[in-house]
Design an enzyme around this catalytic site. Structure first.
Site, PDB file in Angstrom:
ATOM      1  N   LYS A  52       0.832  -1.212   0.000  1.00 30.64           N
ATOM      2  CA  LYS A  52       0.000   0.000   0.000  1.00 30.64           C
ATOM      3  C   LYS A  52       0.862   1.256   0.000  1.00 30.64           C
ATOM      4  O   LYS A  52       0.578   2.218  -0.721  1.00 30.64           O
ATOM      5  CB  LYS A  52      -0.937  -0.021   1.213  1.00 30.64           C
ATOM      6  N   GLN A  96      -4.445  -1.844  10.151  1.00 29.87           N
ATOM      7  CA  GLN A  96      -4.248  -3.158   9.537  1.00 29.87           C
ATOM      8  C   GLN A  96      -4.677  -4.280  10.472  1.00 29.87           C
ATOM      9  O   GLN A  96      -4.279  -4.318  11.635  1.00 29.87           O
ATOM     10  CB  GLN A  96      -2.782  -3.340   9.138  1.00 29.87           C
ATOM     11  N   ASP A 119     -11.130   2.232   4.711  1.00 28.37           N
ATOM     12  CA  ASP A 119     -11.361   0.788   4.616  1.00 28.37           C
ATOM     13  C   ASP A 119     -12.853   0.477   4.502  1.00 28.37           C
ATOM     14  O   ASP A 119     -13.236  -0.626   4.108  1.00 28.37           O
ATOM     15  CB  ASP A 119     -10.788   0.065   5.845  1.00 28.37           C
TER      16      ASP A 119
END
Length: 294
Positions: A52, A96, A119
């Site tokens: 990312k 994460q 997200d």
């Protein structure tokens, strides 16, 4: 059979975003800034976050990696989340997963401000998605929808069977595919571990989305001729004959199912790259919203 090449499409999307970033710079505006919070040293998580960060650099985004030690307390992580919520330099951020076992993931995700939740995991954003309102759509379902659109896969009136009911993939993709619009208008059956005779349902399916995480679960005798197959699963299978000591595979028995499918995603190189591309797209959207409020 046609391959739904997520790597190629994700690269195209990144090129499109990079052009927008150039225009943002030419206007003298601040470029999008994505932050990622990683707790601990989980191998897969390190790989995902690293990818990312590299993608951000490639398209001209700013990025910040906040790497916290495994022993970070829940309270310390929540404090970091609050800092990111109030930091105007950060347009969007991700925490994460998975988090260490001593940290309540739900509590942390609930603390992420919906306006920075690129997200798409926060209940506010999930609810807006379900109501077909503009919001941050969870990156993997968002990527699947984009793949279907870009390859002009016929979905209207089709029967889609989703395997797996997670809040991250299965449940949201079942909602998105049932809504009105392009790559949608399906009749959707959502199946899971308690569904009886999944094979009877998959044999009826025009489109199958498998997000189970069980290697080679979907066999050729579970698929009808001409079906569209979206393989979301990705599992590391130990293999001493390989340099890495493992190989990556999906939920689908690709070698045999691909002989019957009209479209199919590979693993790796299918849904995975699309997930990162759509996370970047959400970050660009966050920047545009942020600017409209300034």
């Amino acid at each position: 059979m046609k391959l739904l090449d997520g790597k190629a499409i994700s690269n195209k999307i990144k090129e499109e975003i990079a052009l927008e970033v150039i225009q943002i710079k030419e206007r003298g505006e601040k470029v999008p800034h994505l932050a990622a919070v990683l707790v601990g040293n989980d191998g897969a998580s390190l790989t995902y976050v690293g990818s990312k960060v590299r993608s951000c650099k490639k398209i001209g985004f700013e990025s910040t990696l906040i790497h916290l030690p495994e022993e970070t307390s829940e309270e310390e992580l929540l404090q970091k989340v609050e800092q990111l919520n109030t930091d105007d330099a950060i347009d969007g951020y991700i925490v994460q997963l998975p988090l260490p076992k001593h940290i309540d993931e739900e509590k942390v995700l609930m603390a992420v401000h919906p306006d920075k939740d690129v997200d798409g995991f926060h209940p506010t954003n999930f609810g807006k998605m379900a109501l077909d309102m503009e919001t941050f759509i969870s990156a993997t379902p968002f990527g699947i929808m984009e793949l279907l659109k870009r390859y002009e896969v016929e979905t209207e009136g089709k029967h889609a069977v989703v395997i797996g009911r997670s809040h991250i993939v299965g449940r949201p993709i079942s909602i998105l595919m049932s809504q009105k619009g392009k790559a949608a208008n399906c009749t959707v059956t959502l199946t899971h571990s308690r569904t009886k005779d999944i094979k009877a349902l998959t044999l009826q399916a025009d489109i199958i989305v498998s997000a189970l995480g069980v290697p080679h679960f979907l066999k050729a005798d579970m698929v009808k001729e001409g079906a569209v197959i979206i393989d979301v699963g990705i599992t590391r299978v130990p293999d001493d004959t390989r340099k890495r000591g493992y190989y990556l595979t999906g939920d689908v028995d690709f070698e045999n199912v691909s002989k019957k499918a009209s479209f199919i995603t590979p693993v790796p190189g299918g849904v995975g790259p699309m997930t990162i591309a759509m996370l970047l797209k959400n970050t660009l959207l966050a920047r545009k919203r942020h600017r409209s409020k300034v």
